[in-house]
Design a protein around this motif. Structure first.
Motif, PDB file in Angstrom:
ATOM      1  N   ILE A   1      -1.217   5.123   6.113  1.00 32.48           N
ATOM      2  CA  ILE A   1      -1.907   4.069   6.869  1.00 32.48           C
ATOM      3  C   ILE A   1      -1.778   2.728   6.155  1.00 32.48           C
ATOM      4  CG2 ILE A   1      -4.191   3.242   7.587  1.00 32.48           C
ATOM      5  CD1 ILE A   1      -4.917   6.177   8.153  1.00 32.48           C
ATOM      6  N   ALA A   2      -1.897   2.738   4.822  1.00 32.03           N
ATOM      7  CA  ALA A   2      -1.773   1.495   4.053  1.00 32.03           C
ATOM      8  C   ALA A   2      -0.404   0.863   4.273  1.00 32.03           C
ATOM      9  CB  ALA A   2      -2.017   1.767   2.570  1.00 32.03           C
ATOM     10  N   ARG A   3       0.631   1.693   4.266  1.00 30.20           N
ATOM     11  CA  ARG A   3       1.979   1.162   4.506  1.00 30.20           C
ATOM     12  C   ARG A   3       2.079   0.566   5.911  1.00 30.20           C
ATOM     13  NH1 ARG A   3       3.274   5.938   1.575  1.00 30.20           N
ATOM     14  NH2 ARG A   3       3.663   7.119   3.502  1.00 30.20           N
ATOM     15  N   ARG A   4       1.473   1.220   6.874  1.00 24.16           N
ATOM     16  CA  ARG A   4       1.489   0.711   8.252  1.00 24.16           C
ATOM     17  C   ARG A   4       0.754  -0.627   8.342  1.00 24.16           C
ATOM     18  NH1 ARG A   4       1.503   3.089  13.565  1.00 24.16           N
ATOM     19  NH2 ARG A   4       1.564   1.334  15.020  1.00 24.16           N
ATOM     20  N   LEU A   5      -0.370  -0.730   7.666  1.00 26.45           N
ATOM     21  CA  LEU A   5      -1.142  -1.979   7.684  1.00 26.45           C
ATOM     22  C   LEU A   5      -0.335  -3.128   7.095  1.00 26.45           C
ATOM     23  CD1 LEU A   5      -4.628  -0.619   6.535  1.00 26.45           C
ATOM     24  CD2 LEU A   5      -4.030  -1.419   8.825  1.00 26.45           C
ATOM     25  N   VAL A   6       0.311  -2.875   5.960  1.00 25.76           N
ATOM     26  CA  VAL A   6       1.102  -3.930   5.308  1.00 25.76           C
ATOM     27  C   VAL A   6       2.280  -4.343   6.182  1.00 25.76           C
ATOM     28  CG1 VAL A   6       2.573  -4.446   3.324  1.00 25.76           C
ATOM     29  CG2 VAL A   6       0.387  -3.272   2.987  1.00 25.76           C
ATOM     30  N   THR A   7       2.889  -3.384   6.841  1.00 27.41           N
ATOM     31  CA  THR A   7       4.048  -3.665   7.682  1.00 27.41           C
ATOM     32  C   THR A   7       3.667  -4.410   8.961  1.00 27.41           C
ATOM     33  OG1 THR A   7       5.208  -1.703   6.876  1.00 27.41           O
ATOM     34  CG2 THR A   7       5.952  -2.616   8.973  1.00 27.41           C
ATOM     35  N   ASP A   8       2.556  -4.013   9.579  1.00 24.41           N
ATOM     36  CA  ASP A   8       2.241  -4.523  10.916  1.00 24.41           C
ATOM     37  C   ASP A   8       1.342  -5.750  10.937  1.00 24.41           C
ATOM     38  OD1 ASP A   8       3.727  -2.392  11.707  1.00 24.41           O
ATOM     39  OD2 ASP A   8       2.166  -1.416  12.903  1.00 24.41           O
ATOM     40  N   ILE A   9       0.524  -5.947   9.914  1.00 23.56           N
ATOM     41  CA  ILE A   9      -0.334  -7.139   9.889  1.00 23.56           C
ATOM     42  C   ILE A   9       0.460  -8.294   9.292  1.00 23.56           C
ATOM     43  CG2 ILE A   9      -2.438  -8.182   8.965  1.00 23.56           C
ATOM     44  CD1 ILE A   9      -3.695  -5.419   8.916  1.00 23.56           C
ATOM     45  N   PRO A  10       0.673  -9.363  10.035  1.00 29.52           N
ATOM     46  CA  PRO A  10       1.492 -10.475   9.543  1.00 29.52           C
ATOM     47  C   PRO A  10       0.991 -11.023   8.202  1.00 29.52           C
ATOM     48  CG  PRO A  10       1.053 -10.742  11.881  1.00 29.52           C
ATOM     49  CD  PRO A  10       0.190  -9.599  11.417  1.00 29.52           C
ATOM     50  N   GLY A  11       1.877 -11.051   7.212  1.00 29.38           N
ATOM     51  CA  GLY A  11       1.545 -11.625   5.911  1.00 29.38           C
ATOM     52  C   GLY A  11       0.674 -10.766   5.026  1.00 29.38           C
ATOM     53  N   ALA A  12       0.378  -9.539   5.434  1.00 27.44           N
ATOM     54  CA  ALA A  12      -0.502  -8.685   4.631  1.00 27.44           C
ATOM     55  C   ALA A  12       0.149  -8.350   3.284  1.00 27.44           C
ATOM     56  CB  ALA A  12      -0.833  -7.409   5.381  1.00 27.44           C
ATOM     57  N   HIS A  13      -0.687  -8.244   2.260  1.00 25.94           N
ATOM     58  CA  HIS A  13      -0.223  -7.906   0.923  1.00 25.94           C
ATOM     59  C   HIS A  13      -0.811  -6.577   0.502  1.00 25.94           C
ATOM     60  CE1 HIS A  13       1.029  -8.380  -3.235  1.00 25.94           C
ATOM     61  NE2 HIS A  13      -0.209  -8.148  -3.621  1.00 25.94           N
ATOM     62  N   GLY A  14      -0.009  -5.676  -0.045  1.00 25.67           N
ATOM     63  CA  GLY A  14      -0.475  -4.363  -0.460  1.00 25.67           C
ATOM     64  C   GLY A  14      -0.528  -4.210  -1.964  1.00 25.67           C
ATOM     65  N   GLU A  15      -1.536  -3.454  -2.417  1.00 26.08           N
ATOM     66  CA  GLU A  15      -1.667  -3.145  -3.835  1.00 26.08           C
ATOM     67  C   GLU A  15      -2.057  -1.657  -3.969  1.00 26.08           C
ATOM     68  OE1 GLU A  15      -1.171  -4.718  -6.608  1.00 26.08           O
ATOM     69  OE2 GLU A  15      -0.866  -6.788  -5.925  1.00 26.08           O
ATOM     70  N   THR A  16      -1.359  -0.959  -4.871  1.00 21.15           N
ATOM     71  CA  THR A  16      -1.719   0.425  -5.179  1.00 21.15           C
ATOM     72  C   THR A  16      -2.399   0.456  -6.541  1.00 21.15           C
ATOM     73  OG1 THR A  16       0.201   1.258  -3.955  1.00 21.15           O
ATOM     74  CG2 THR A  16      -0.858   2.771  -5.498  1.00 21.15           C
ATOM     75  N   ILE A  17      -3.595   1.045  -6.578  1.00 15.23           N
ATOM     76  CA  ILE A  17      -4.375   1.087  -7.813  1.00 15.23           C
ATOM     77  C   ILE A  17      -4.072   2.376  -8.562  1.00 15.23           C
ATOM     78  CG2 ILE A  17      -6.683   0.959  -8.804  1.00 15.23           C
ATOM     79  CD1 ILE A  17      -5.800  -1.522  -7.224  1.00 15.23           C
TER      80      ILE A  17
END
Length: 258
Positions: A237-253
């Motif tokens: 889901i996190a990967r989908r959010l980063v891909t589909d939300i324009p300009g979203a930034h992802g971080e894995t803790i």
């Protein structure tokens, strides 16, 4: 009412509130901490299912140094009143913002709280300044069938709070007490298990609420965070959010579960 150490932070106070729900059928326990005088940008913290706003105990003091921080217990959980008729968590969030006179705010949501933040943003885009989605779920996402999902369904059908709590910890808090805050997580899950069964029974999905195919419509700065020991579907889901939300930034803790 509670107050912080006035010697360390003389301009910062913490206050507790009972916020009326939008339908007038209950009260949401809430706390406002930090700069509520208009000098700090507002941030609302949304906890996950089966937990309550104690989740943010270690986060609030630092955030409150620079922000107007509001956290609350979702309907029926923590110190909020149990529902006795259908309710919407999106409407409850709206009621919290209205109660504190906030036209706009940044939303930080964990798991279920992230789902609520996304749904609220799509329903009320003019009221959200930024999103931080932590191990977030998304309305409309189809979870794969598994032994875990079957066990959850059985626990809910049999109304077994103890089984539900055990599942919650085994699936979502796999690192146990070795994780920071592990003991607090156990305490919250145990104390909210029975309440959660009642709350989930009355929580309704808003008409047309299906965020996943509409993620491209989100137009606010978005941070997506998940732990490297979290459930594999949360990572997807996190990967989908980063891909589909324009300009979203992802971080894995690293070394973190849900």
């Amino acid at each position: 009412m509670t107050t912080t150490d006035s010697h360390e932070r003389p301009d910062v106070t913490a206050r507790e509130f009972r916020v009326p729900t939008s339908d007038g059928s209950g009260r949401l326990w809430a706390e406002r901490d930090g700069h509520g005088d208009g000098t700090g940008s507002p941030v609302v913290l949304l906890h996950g299912a089966g937990m309550d706003s104690r989740l943010w105990d270690a986060v609030v003091p630092e955030l409150a140094r620079h922000h107007d921080v509001i956290r609350y217990d979702a309907r029926g959980l923590g110190r909020s009143t149990p529902p006795d008729k259908p309710f919407s968590d999106v409407d409850d969030l709206c009621a919290v913002l209205d109660h504190f006179g906030l036209r706009r705010a940044a939303l930080v949501g964990l798991s279920m709280g992230g789902e609520t933040a996304l749904d609220f943003t799509l329903a009320h885009p003019e009221r959200v300044t930024a999103l931080a989605l932590v191990g977030a779920s998304v309305s409309g996402h189809v979870w794969p069938q598994s032994t875990e999902s079957s066990a959850y369904a059985t626990a809910r059908r049999e109304r077994s709070a103890a089984t539900l709590a055990d599942l919650e910890l085994a699936v979502w808090a796999a690192m146990g007490r070795t994780a920071p805050g592990g003991e607090l997580i156990e305490a919250m899950v145990a104390s909210n298990a029975e309440r959660r069964l009642v709350s989930e029974q009355h929580c309704v999905v808003s008409t047309g609420r299906d965020a996943e195919p509409h993620l491209g419509e989100i137009a606010v700065p978005t941070l997506v965070v998940h732990g490297d020991h979290d459930h594999s579907e949360i990572a997807a889901i996190a990967r989908r959010l980063v891909t589909d939300i324009p300009g979203a930034h992802g971080e894995t803790i690293p070394d973190a579960d849900h």
